[in-house]
Structure formats: C-alpha cells, structure tokens
Design a protein around this motif. Structure first.
Motif, PDB file in Angstrom:
ATOM      1  N   LYS A   9     -14.822  12.356  -4.960  1.00  0.00           N
ATOM      2  CA  LYS A   9     -15.889  11.715  -4.183  1.00  0.00           C
ATOM      3  C   LYS A   9     -15.947  10.239  -4.554  1.00  0.00           C
ATOM      4  O   LYS A   9     -16.013   9.881  -5.737  1.00  0.00           O
ATOM      5  CB  LYS A   9     -17.220  12.406  -4.515  1.00  0.00           C
ATOM      6  CG  LYS A   9     -18.417  11.827  -3.812  1.00  0.00           C
ATOM      7  CD  LYS A   9     -19.649  12.695  -4.001  1.00  0.00           C
ATOM      8  CE  LYS A   9     -20.248  12.530  -5.372  1.00  0.00           C
ATOM      9  NZ  LYS A   9     -21.577  13.178  -5.487  1.00  0.00           N
ATOM     10  N   ALA A  10     -15.898   9.388  -3.544  1.00  0.00           N
ATOM     11  CA  ALA A  10     -16.109   7.954  -3.761  1.00  0.00           C
ATOM     12  C   ALA A  10     -17.369   7.554  -3.006  1.00  0.00           C
ATOM     13  O   ALA A  10     -17.564   7.952  -1.856  1.00  0.00           O
ATOM     14  CB  ALA A  10     -14.910   7.163  -3.248  1.00  0.00           C
ATOM     15  N   GLU A  11     -18.215   6.796  -3.667  1.00  0.00           N
ATOM     16  CA  GLU A  11     -19.475   6.354  -3.057  1.00  0.00           C
ATOM     17  C   GLU A  11     -19.554   4.837  -3.137  1.00  0.00           C
ATOM     18  O   GLU A  11     -19.477   4.262  -4.229  1.00  0.00           O
ATOM     19  CB  GLU A  11     -20.675   6.952  -3.813  1.00  0.00           C
ATOM     20  CG  GLU A  11     -20.719   8.479  -3.850  1.00  0.00           C
ATOM     21  CD  GLU A  11     -21.318   9.080  -2.592  1.00  0.00           C
ATOM     22  OE1 GLU A  11     -21.908   8.318  -1.814  1.00  0.00           O
ATOM     23  OE2 GLU A  11     -21.180  10.300  -2.392  1.00  0.00           O
ATOM     24  N   ALA A  22     -11.500  -6.508   0.476  1.00  0.00           N
ATOM     25  CA  ALA A  22     -10.387  -5.650   0.928  1.00  0.00           C
ATOM     26  C   ALA A  22     -10.875  -4.246   1.267  1.00  0.00           C
ATOM     27  O   ALA A  22     -10.383  -3.603   2.197  1.00  0.00           O
ATOM     28  CB  ALA A  22      -9.310  -5.579  -0.147  1.00  0.00           C
ATOM     29  N   VAL A  23     -11.855  -3.770   0.502  1.00  0.00           N
ATOM     30  CA  VAL A  23     -12.448  -2.450   0.740  1.00  0.00           C
ATOM     31  C   VAL A  23     -13.953  -2.629   0.658  1.00  0.00           C
ATOM     32  O   VAL A  23     -14.458  -3.237  -0.288  1.00  0.00           O
ATOM     33  CB  VAL A  23     -11.959  -1.426  -0.321  1.00  0.00           C
ATOM     34  CG1 VAL A  23     -12.751  -0.131  -0.241  1.00  0.00           C
ATOM     35  CG2 VAL A  23     -10.471  -1.140  -0.148  1.00  0.00           C
ATOM     36  N   LYS A  24     -14.669  -2.124   1.674  1.00  0.00           N
ATOM     37  CA  LYS A  24     -16.109  -2.412   1.753  1.00  0.00           C
ATOM     38  C   LYS A  24     -16.926  -1.134   1.947  1.00  0.00           C
ATOM     39  O   LYS A  24     -16.843  -0.470   2.987  1.00  0.00           O
ATOM     40  CB  LYS A  24     -16.353  -3.367   2.933  1.00  0.00           C
ATOM     41  CG  LYS A  24     -17.787  -3.853   3.031  1.00  0.00           C
ATOM     42  CD  LYS A  24     -17.932  -4.837   4.186  1.00  0.00           C
ATOM     43  CE  LYS A  24     -19.355  -5.340   4.303  1.00  0.00           C
ATOM     44  NZ  LYS A  24     -19.512  -6.174   5.495  1.00  0.00           N
ATOM     45  N   ASN A  25     -17.636  -0.781   0.897  1.00  0.00           N
ATOM     46  CA  ASN A  25     -18.620   0.295   0.975  1.00  0.00           C
ATOM     47  C   ASN A  25     -18.034   1.605   1.527  1.00  0.00           C
ATOM     48  O   ASN A  25     -18.605   2.233   2.414  1.00  0.00           O
ATOM     49  CB  ASN A  25     -19.806  -0.165   1.846  1.00  0.00           C
ATOM     50  CG  ASN A  25     -21.058   0.629   1.533  1.00  0.00           C
ATOM     51  OD1 ASN A  25     -21.196   1.163   0.433  1.00  0.00           O
ATOM     52  ND2 ASN A  25     -21.959   0.716   2.485  1.00  0.00           N
ATOM     53  N   ASN A  51      -5.395   2.583  -4.899  1.00  0.00           N
ATOM     54  CA  ASN A  51      -5.327   1.969  -6.227  1.00  0.00           C
ATOM     55  C   ASN A  51      -6.674   2.031  -6.946  1.00  0.00           C
ATOM     56  O   ASN A  51      -6.728   2.125  -8.170  1.00  0.00           O
ATOM     57  CB  ASN A  51      -4.852   0.513  -6.124  1.00  0.00           C
ATOM     58  CG  ASN A  51      -3.369   0.422  -5.849  1.00  0.00           C
ATOM     59  OD1 ASN A  51      -2.601   1.305  -6.221  1.00  0.00           O
ATOM     60  ND2 ASN A  51      -2.943  -0.642  -5.192  1.00  0.00           N
ATOM     61  N   LEU A  52      -7.754   1.990  -6.184  1.00  0.00           N
ATOM     62  CA  LEU A  52      -9.092   2.119  -6.772  1.00  0.00           C
ATOM     63  C   LEU A  52      -9.327   3.547  -7.255  1.00  0.00           C
ATOM     64  O   LEU A  52      -9.842   3.761  -8.358  1.00  0.00           O
ATOM     65  CB  LEU A  52     -10.171   1.736  -5.749  1.00  0.00           C
ATOM     66  CG  LEU A  52     -10.237   0.258  -5.354  1.00  0.00           C
ATOM     67  CD1 LEU A  52     -11.168   0.080  -4.156  1.00  0.00           C
ATOM     68  CD2 LEU A  52     -10.710  -0.612  -6.521  1.00  0.00           C
ATOM     69  N   ALA A  61     -17.578  -2.682  -6.873  1.00  0.00           N
ATOM     70  CA  ALA A  61     -18.820  -1.895  -6.806  1.00  0.00           C
ATOM     71  C   ALA A  61     -18.463  -0.472  -6.398  1.00  0.00           C
ATOM     72  O   ALA A  61     -17.386  -0.219  -5.864  1.00  0.00           O
ATOM     73  CB  ALA A  61     -19.779  -2.512  -5.791  1.00  0.00           C
ATOM     74  N   GLY A  62     -19.385   0.436  -6.649  1.00  0.00           N
ATOM     75  CA  GLY A  62     -19.185   1.824  -6.242  1.00  0.00           C
ATOM     76  C   GLY A  62     -18.774   2.722  -7.397  1.00  0.00           C
ATOM     77  O   GLY A  62     -18.490   2.248  -8.492  1.00  0.00           O
ATOM     78  N   GLN A  63     -18.767   4.016  -7.106  1.00  0.00           N
ATOM     79  CA  GLN A  63     -18.436   5.011  -8.130  1.00  0.00           C
ATOM     80  C   GLN A  63     -17.450   6.034  -7.599  1.00  0.00           C
ATOM     81  O   GLN A  63     -17.413   6.315  -6.400  1.00  0.00           O
ATOM     82  CB  GLN A  63     -19.701   5.745  -8.584  1.00  0.00           C
ATOM     83  CG  GLN A  63     -20.620   4.906  -9.441  1.00  0.00           C
ATOM     84  CD  GLN A  63     -21.653   5.770 -10.146  1.00  0.00           C
ATOM     85  OE1 GLN A  63     -22.007   6.849  -9.678  1.00  0.00           O
ATOM     86  NE2 GLN A  63     -22.149   5.299 -11.285  1.00  0.00           N
ATOM     87  N   ILE A  64     -16.661   6.593  -8.531  1.00  0.00           N
ATOM     88  CA  ILE A  64     -15.686   7.634  -8.181  1.00  0.00           C
ATOM     89  C   ILE A  64     -15.953   8.841  -9.082  1.00  0.00           C
ATOM     90  O   ILE A  64     -16.051   8.694 -10.311  1.00  0.00           O
ATOM     91  CB  ILE A  64     -14.238   7.127  -8.388  1.00  0.00           C
ATOM     92  CG1 ILE A  64     -13.990   5.865  -7.559  1.00  0.00           C
ATOM     93  CG2 ILE A  64     -13.239   8.216  -8.011  1.00  0.00           C
ATOM     94  CD1 ILE A  64     -12.865   4.997  -8.085  1.00  0.00           C
TER      95      ILE A  64
END
Length: 252
Positions: A9-11, A22-25, A51-52, A61-64
């Motif tokens: 899960k990525a949030e 490059a990656v947004k929300n 890669n994230l 920002a964000g969580q995995i």
C-alpha cells in the motif's frame, strides 16, 4: 477492500526533483495474489514510482506499507529480505557465470552470506539441487551450463526471473519484462509470469498493452505523475481520460 487483502500500500506517494514533481500524491493498493500493472505514457512517472516502492529513491512525501508494516525509509536490501523483490536490475546477473551458477549465487544471498564465492564446495553443492529446480522452472535447463553473457536476450530475462525467485519473495516487482523481446519470447515470458504469480503477488511496469490486457487483474494508469484511473483492463481501456493520455504518445 479488506486490509488483510492488501499486501502493498502506498499513500500520498510524492517525489520531487529540484522543483519538478515526478510522482504526485499517488495512492496504490495491491491485493495479495494478483497481477497488478502500472502503465502510462512515457514520462508518466512509472519507473520513479517503482524506485520509490523499493526505496532505490526516497519519497519526498507519503508512506509505503508492505504486509502491514511501514517500510518507508527502509533500505532496498531490508525490503528484499521482508519478501518484496525487484527483478530486471541488470546487476542481478553475472555475465561470466553459468546460468546455474547465477541462480546459486542468488540462493546464497537468500542465506544471507551474500558473495562468499570462497564458501566450501560442499555448501555450494547443496544449493545446486534447488538451483537446477529454479533453472528448470523458468525453462532454462538446456542452457544451465552456458555463460549468462551468451544467452539470447529473451532467455536472459528468464534467468533474471529465476535469480529473483531464488530470493523466494512473496511479491515480485517486474520492470518492463517485455522490453526488447520478440513475439515468441513475449509469449514465453508471459506464461512464466503467469506461473510465478500462482503463489505470489506481481506488480509490473509494462508498455505492451496486449500483455497487460492478458495478464493483469488490476491496472493503475499514471499520467504526469498522478493516478489517472484504476481497475480491470476492460474498464480502464475505455476511460476517456486514459484514451486522451495515450493519444499521440505512440502507445495504442
């Protein structure tokens, strides 16, 4: 979607490079035991996203979460040990070792003694049986003693899958597994991915739409770093926003 069904899960996943987002929300929920494809036109942020997820890049920002654990900030090696392994990093294969030896080295890594080439012959021989099982599972038994450098391109891909399987991951990330392959090889690798996915979860970045349509349970479409649509191929492929994103990008 029940929490226990979601393995990865990525949030709010976001990555900025010097002012360029490059990656947004991005929110991504991958269900256990499925094949999930990440698609999008060139420059959509797919590889950055990959890669994230494996922490070859650190998110802005964000969580995995993987198997309910927050893995944000963990090292790629630690994430691999937890059961999330990424294939098709060219470094995974040693060109001047045989197919069997390559798989055996990957099995050593699983033991945690990464590159002890000087380990006793007896220990290495014990790994040979399992190595040959994996070589056979990916259809390379006829190439077992051939150097990796001499393999045809499509067979190298099969070897990369074998070395990833040696880590016995619960979830595999495949980065454009069909890139550069001819029709015959595409069929073979697609069949291999389907076999691999019987008892594990697969997330793949892929450009080949017929492969995506054929293999995937769920598709997430990225465009300009944001999620445009998500769902089964039949729904997503008819989404006007998706059709619009693909017009003029050369990917039908």
């Amino acid at each position: 979607m029940a929490e226990e069904e979601v393995i990865l899960k990525a949030e709010g996943l976001t990555k900025e490079f010097k002012g360029f987002v490059a990656v947004k929300n991005v929110n991504l929920h991958v269900r256990r035991g499925t094949i999930h494809a990440l698609i999008g036109p060139n420059g959509a942020g797919k590889t950055t996203c990959f890669n994230l997820l494996t922490h070859f890049l650190t998110p802005t920002a964000g969580q995995i979460h993987f198997k309910g654990r927050n893995i944000t900030g963990s090292s790629p090696a630690a994430i691999a040990r937890m059961g999330l392994a990424r294939s098709f990093q060219i470094s995974a294969v040693f060109p001047h070792l045989s197919v069997r030896e390559n798989v055996r080295v990957a099995l050593q890594r699983k033991l945690g003694n990464s590159f002890f080439f000087w380990r006793s012959e007896r220990v290495l021989n014990q790994l040979d049986g399992r190595a040959m099982e994996l070589v056979t599972a990916v259809g390379l038994e006829a190439f077992a003693e051939q150097q990796a450098v001499d393999l045809p391109y499509g067979r190298k891909r099969a070897l990369e899958i074998a070395t990833t399987l040696a880590l016995d991951p619960e979830m595999m990330l495949l980065d454009e597994p069909m890139a550069g392959l001819g029709q015959e090889d595409i069929k073979r690798i697609a069949a291999l991915i389907r076999t691999v996915a019987r008892d594990r979860t697969v997330l793949m970045v892929e450009h080949n739409m017929s492969v995506v349509a054929d293999l995937s349970d769920t598709i997430t479409v990225l465009a300009r770093g944001e999620v445009l649509a998500e769902g089964p191929y039949a729904t997503v492929s008819k989404d006007p926003a998706v059709v619009e994103a693909y017009v003029g990008t050369g990917h039908g």
